[in-house]
Design an enzyme around this catalytic site. Sequence first.
Site, PDB file in Angstrom:
ATOM      1  N   GLY A 193       0.808  -1.208   0.000  1.00 43.72           N
ATOM      2  CA  GLY A 193       0.000   0.000   0.000  1.00 43.72           C
ATOM      3  C   GLY A 193       0.843   1.260   0.000  1.00 43.72           C
ATOM      4  O   GLY A 193       0.568   2.208  -0.745  1.00 43.72           O
ATOM      5  N   ASP A 194       1.865   1.302   0.841  1.00 40.63           N
ATOM      6  CA  ASP A 194       2.759   2.460   0.884  1.00 40.63           C
ATOM      7  C   ASP A 194       3.425   2.683  -0.467  1.00 40.63           C
ATOM      8  O   ASP A 194       3.538   3.813  -0.950  1.00 40.63           O
ATOM      9  CB  ASP A 194       3.833   2.259   1.955  1.00 40.63           C
ATOM     10  CG  ASP A 194       3.277   2.341   3.358  1.00 40.63           C
ATOM     11  OD1 ASP A 194       2.668   3.363   3.701  1.00 40.63           O
ATOM     12  OD2 ASP A 194       3.453   1.377   4.119  1.00 40.63           O
ATOM     13  N   SER A 195       3.897   1.590  -1.071  1.00 44.69           N
ATOM     14  CA  SER A 195       4.620   1.718  -2.337  1.00 44.69           C
ATOM     15  C   SER A 195       3.704   2.181  -3.458  1.00 44.69           C
ATOM     16  O   SER A 195       4.098   3.006  -4.291  1.00 44.69           O
ATOM     17  CB  SER A 195       5.261   0.371  -2.704  1.00 44.69           C
ATOM     18  OG  SER A 195       6.201  -0.013  -1.721  1.00 44.69           O
TER      19      SER A 195
END
Length: 399
Positions: free
Chosen positions: A170-172
Amino acid sequence: MTRALPLRDVRVIELGQLLAGPFCGQVLGDFGAEVIKLEDPRHGDPMRQWGREKPYGKSLWWPVVARNKKSVTCDLRTDEGQNLVRELVKRSDVLLENFRPGTLERWNLAPEQLWELNPRLIVTRVTGFGQSGPYSSRAGFGSIGEAMGGIRYVTGSADEPPSRAGISLGDSLAALHAAIGTLVALHERKTSGRGQVVDAAIYESVLAMMESLLPEWQLAGYQRERTGPVLPNVSPSNVYPTKEGDSVLIAANQDSVFGRLADVMGRPDLVGDPRFATHSARGEYMEVLDAIIAEWTAGFEADDLLESLHRGGVPAGRIYKAKDMFADPHFAAREAIVKLTDPGLGEIAMQNVFPKLSATPGAVRSTGPALGASNDDIYRGLLGLGDDDLRRLTDAGVI
């Protein structure tokens, strides 16, 4: 001759920490942007400590996510630290942050206030839920965005709770969408002459990858479920056993490719079988077809099987671990892995810059820097602070 980097005329001020914002900064830095990362003077970004393995007591994640950046210490919670941000903003193109919404506003660094200093500034904001809406003020880590965006529910086996990928997906994804938005805003600025806010939310970045999930429910009442290593109604596309116990992934779901697989198997009759003659039919009889293919693959060693499949034009491959990547000639030929010398770790390997540009490719020029390594370069060289100011700010713990 060294080729010029495509973002060499872009200066980015990176605030925030951990992964979603910093990975966006990494992407921009990979293509030549000058990324000035502001860190807390006492501890720096927690990413300096993250990661499972820590040879010499040092993170192996930090050299990657902070590569090509300049580290400057600055206590953003102080008035003088905020003044330093304002001075940097006057000389920069992008301010990148991933704080909870309202944090910049609380520090009197709201976009509207920064545009008074530099109307061309792009303000890129990465958060869990976005800058608006009823959830915007909630704490939002990548895992929560993955769950809300839909990917967690469909990941894993049907008889187990929702699983996760073994990376910070999700962060990436949010970081990549933030980088795309930043580049779009920089392009638009050429016409308007003004900056704008790039609002990248983790849950929306995950949602963007969810294919036809929404219309499937809206128009057909179909809810995608967890299906393990296969996609519903896409067959054959699965992991199959080999003689020595290895697994090989075969993806031959398209009609013509399935015909090629049948030829390699010596089973041209499969193409004419009504159960397998069309894409929809193969999806309906997926388990039957997978059993036929698995029985065939189990009679071969992986190398021999793959050689036959590749020769027959059938997409297939091993499921790689890190050691396989280092040994693979294709990785080597395309320089997918690059090695650098890190002051604290010696030679360190990491993924190269992607995508590859033919005329102005990006480059990994340095690993993650020591805390405050560029204080003199930025504060003295860029902002023109003198010895007395630097001493006072240092003594006060601002830098």
